[in-house]
Design an enzyme around this catalytic site. Structure first.
Site, PDB file in Angstrom:
ATOM      1  N   ALA A 122       0.860  -1.098   0.042  1.00 45.94           N
ATOM      2  CA  ALA A 122       0.221   0.021  -0.081  1.00 45.94           C
ATOM      3  C   ALA A 122       0.788   1.237  -0.165  1.00 45.94           C
ATOM      4  O   ALA A 122       2.259   1.135   0.078  1.00 45.94           O
ATOM      5  CB  ALA A 122      -0.855   0.134   1.255  1.00 45.94           C
ATOM      6  N   LYS A 123       0.160   2.292   0.058  1.00 48.28           N
ATOM      7  CA  LYS A 123       1.193   3.746   0.156  1.00 48.28           C
ATOM      8  C   LYS A 123       2.246   3.694   0.893  1.00 48.28           C
ATOM      9  O   LYS A 123       3.143   4.308   0.791  1.00 48.28           O
ATOM     10  CB  LYS A 123      -0.068   4.796   0.084  1.00 48.28           C
TER      11      LYS A 123
END
Ligand code: GLU
Ligand code: ZN
Length: 332
Positions: A266-267
């Site tokens: 994810a980010k």
């Protein structure tokens, strides 16, 4: 695995017994390295047997969908060297390929569920579901819906015409078996372990579970290879296949890509968007080399094309544990 011609079969000559797979991006954001690995495997599994691939855009999750992400997802996949026989950009016999353009088609399926009273209007909010049980019954994917509205019938929806509600599917109490090509033999009781699930919005617009089953059936998909975060959903989907009397596809749920902390990519793990890698001049072959190694298809991460992997593809080589990605592996 059967002999694998390297060339893409001509859609017109593809024979019915050949496998049909799909690439089904959700345009809720950019596609990243984790998505790339799953799409690569889905593509290899079908193409290594000379089968057909459908590209389908799953854009029903309206508030989260980004208009730019549809084209970008297809650009990313083409950059990787993946191709398809049918899709929004090239058309095909199962058009349209963008779910928001298919709403009419889902209507009959929804009406069948309603006529059979297999769905009911649920007026609970998320917090209602959490609060309903003093000791919330935790399922595999969070609290299990406690059945607050399950006593209603589909006809009761008329009474909620001016209220927000969603349609829930009444799960059966069956122990379902799944022989997954990757995750092996699994079983689950959907009622006990997952609970009644949302299948449509108040106006009948389908949610993911209904749309995906309808589309995989309508598009004659024979193999669904996707991330193993969707393994529980496969059991929900089996409930729907049974309701409609449709033959389910063969499922293959593959391990996800995670960051160094073991959490799904994810980010927080930095910028692993394929569009960024492209912009930074990382070659697709370099990424594919790394992914091929991560899948056990190659000993080293030497750059390679997707086509070059067709001959050695074997899902059995895939390691069962999640793949830990570090961006320094690509020299970032
Ligand atoms: N559209 C979903 C996703 O991108 C995949 C759904 C599926 O493969 O069934 O996560
Ligand atoms: Zn409810």
């Amino acid at each position: 695995m059967s002999l694998s011609p390297k060339k893409t079969p001509d859609p017109l000559t593809a024979t019915p017994h050949l496998p049909v797979g799909r690439l089904a991006p959700s345009p809720t954001g950019a596609q990243h390295v984790g998505n790339a690995r799953t799409y690569l495997l889905a593509w290899l599994s079908i193409r290594s047997r000379g089968g057909r691939i459908v590209m389908r855009i799953e854009d029903l999750d309206s508030p989260r969908v980004k208009a730019w992400a549809i084209q970008q997802a297809m650009d990313d996949l083409r950059w990787l060297g993946l191709d398809w026989d049918e899709g929004p950009d090239i058309g095909g016999m199962n058009a349209p390929y963008i779910q928001t353009e298919r709403l009419e088609l889902y209507r009959d399926a929804f009406e069948l569920l309603r006529a059979a009273d297999r769905i009911y209007p649920c007026t609970c909010s998320r917090s209602d579901v959490l609060a309903a049980a003093s000791a919330p019954h935790e399922g595999l994917e969070g609290p299990i819906y406690p059945g607050t509205c399950a006593g209603r019938s589909a006809n009761d929806a008329k009474a909620f015409a001016d209220q927000a509600f969603s349609w829930r599917f009444r799960t059966s109490n069956a122990n379902r078996h799944l022989n997954d090509l990757c995750a092996g033999n699994r079983q689950m009781n959907v009622a006990n372990e997952l609970g009644d699930f949302v299948i449509a919005k108040a106006d009948g617009t389908p949610a993911y579970q209904l749309a995906v089953v309808f589309d995989d059936h309508a598009m004659r998909v024979t193999e669904v290879l996707r991330g193993d975060d969707l393994l529980p959903s496969a059991f929900r989907q089996l409930e729907l296949y049974e309701f409609f009397g449709w033959q389910p596809p063969q499922f293959a749920h593959v391990p996800l890509v995670v960051g160094l902390d073991g959490r799904r990519l994810a980010k927080r793990h930095g910028d692993t968007r394929l569009s960024t890698l492209r912009a930074q001049g990382v070659s697709a072959e370099r990424l594919l080399g790394l992914l091929a190694q991560s899948c056990g298809l190659r000993e080293t991460a030497e750059p390679i094309t997707a086509r070059e992997l067709l001959d050695e593809f074997d899902l059995a080589k895939l390691r069962p544990e999640p793949y830990v990605y570090r961006d320094d592996l690509l020299g970032m």
